[in-house]
Design a protein around this motif. Structure first.
Motif, mmCIF file in Angstrom:
data_model
loop_
_atom_site.group_PDB
_atom_site.id
_atom_site.type_symbol
_atom_site.label_atom_id
_atom_site.label_comp_id
_atom_site.label_asym_id
_atom_site.label_seq_id
_atom_site.Cartn_x
_atom_site.Cartn_y
_atom_site.Cartn_z
ATOM 1 N N PRO A 125 0.810 -1.230 0.000
ATOM 2 C CA PRO A 125 0.000 0.000 0.000
ATOM 3 C C PRO A 125 0.842 1.277 0.000
ATOM 4 C CG PRO A 125 -0.078 -1.088 2.138
ATOM 5 C CD PRO A 125 0.616 -2.030 1.203
ATOM 6 N N SER A 126 2.122 1.173 0.355
ATOM 7 C CA SER A 126 3.006 2.337 0.328
ATOM 8 C C SER A 126 3.593 2.491 -1.068
ATOM 9 C CB SER A 126 4.140 2.173 1.332
ATOM 10 O OG SER A 126 3.620 1.994 2.632
ATOM 11 N N ALA A 127 3.571 3.710 -1.609
ATOM 12 C CA ALA A 127 4.068 3.936 -2.972
ATOM 13 C C ALA A 127 5.586 3.849 -3.031
ATOM 14 C CB ALA A 127 3.618 5.315 -3.464
ATOM 15 N N TRP A 128 6.106 3.454 -4.210
ATOM 16 C CA TRP A 128 7.549 3.439 -4.443
ATOM 17 C C TRP A 128 8.086 4.872 -4.454
ATOM 18 C CZ3 TRP A 128 10.352 -0.727 -4.074
ATOM 19 C CH2 TRP A 128 9.909 -1.964 -4.542
ATOM 20 N N ASN A 129 9.279 5.044 -3.962
ATOM 21 C CA ASN A 129 10.046 6.249 -4.208
ATOM 22 C C ASN A 129 10.276 6.296 -5.722
ATOM 23 O OD1 ASN A 129 12.526 7.740 -4.793
ATOM 24 N ND2 ASN A 129 12.812 7.838 -2.590
#
Length: 200
Positions: A125-129
Motif C-alpha cells: 500500500p506504500s508507494a515506491w520512491n
C-alpha cells in the motif's frame, strides 16, 4: 498533407521512445551456472535495505530457506513496508514473512518453459520512491536476460512484477512502437494511392 502526418507520427514516436528511454533497464546481476544469483536489486537506490531477489543457475537451487528446488524467489522480510502477493500471482509463500518462491516444477511442467513460469505479482500500500521505479534485469551466464523485474506505482500503491524468461514475450512499449510504425506506413501508402487515383 503526407508530410504533416509523418511529422506528427515522428513526434509521437519520439515522445514514446523518450518515455521508454527514461525508464531504462538496469542489470542487477548475473546468474552463476551452479549457484544462480541472489542479491539486493535496489541496493543502489536504498543502500542497506534488503529487497532480495533470486534466480536459479539451472541446477538445484534453494534460496531463502526453501526445502525444494526453486526457479526464482523474492524475500522482502527485511524491508520496512508490508508486501502481499496479488490474486493473479501463484508463487509459493515460505515460512519466512514476505518471502515467496517460484517452484522449479509446477502443475504444468518443469522450469524454463515460459508457459510454466508464472509471473510473480506483489503489492504494497506504500508507494515506491520515484527512484525505485524501473525495469531491473538478471542475466544468465551467457549474458542474455534470464529474469525481468518491473516496479511501478498504481492506484493501489507500489507494485512489482517478476517475469521469468521474459524474452518470450515482447514488452508493451515494443508493441506500441511497432504498431505506431505500421500505422504511419499505412497512412503514407493510403495517401499515395489517393494522390495517384486523383491524378489519373
Amino acid at each position: 498533407m503526407t508530410f504533416k502526418y509523418l511529422l506528427a507520427g515522428a513526434a509521437m514516436a519520439a515522445g514514446l521512445a523518450g518515455a521508454v528511454a527514461a525508464n531504462a533497464s538496469v542489470v542487477v546481476g548475473t546468474e552463476d551456472a551452479v549457484k544462480g544469483f541472489t542479491g539486493n536489486f535496489l541496493e543502489s537506490v536504498f543502500p542497506g535495505t534488503k529487497y532480495l531477489v533470486a534466480s536459479d543457475g539451472e541446477v538445484v537451487f534453494r534460496p531463502f530457506g526453501a526445502t525444494f528446488d526453486v526457479s526464482d524467489g523474492l524475500d522482502f522480510s527485511g524491508v520496512p513496508f508490508v508486501w502481499d502477493q496479488a490474486a493473479d500471482s501463484h508463487w509459493t509463500a515460505l515460512t519466512a514473512k514476505q518471502t515467496w518462491v517460484l517452484p522449479a516444477t509446477t502443475t504444468c511442467g518443469s522450469e524454463n518453459e515460459p508457459k510454466c513460469e508464472f509471473v510473480g505479482h506483489f503489492i504494497s500500500p506504500s508507494a515506491w520512491n520515484p527512484s525505485a521505479i524501473g525495469t531491473w534485469l538478471i542475466l544468465n551466464p551467457a549474458g542474455k536476460v534470464s529474469d525481468k523485474i518491473v516496479t511501478f506505482n498504481s492506484a493501489v500503491g507500489a507494485e512489482l512484477k517478476f517475469y521469468s524468461d521474459p524474452f518470450s514475450v515482447p514488452e508493451a512499449s515494443t508493441w506500441t512502437l511497432m504498431l505506431m510504425g505500421f500505422g504511419g506506413l499505412g497512412a503514407v501508402l493510403r495517401r499515395r494511392r489517393e494522390t495517384a487515383t486523383a491524378a489519373a
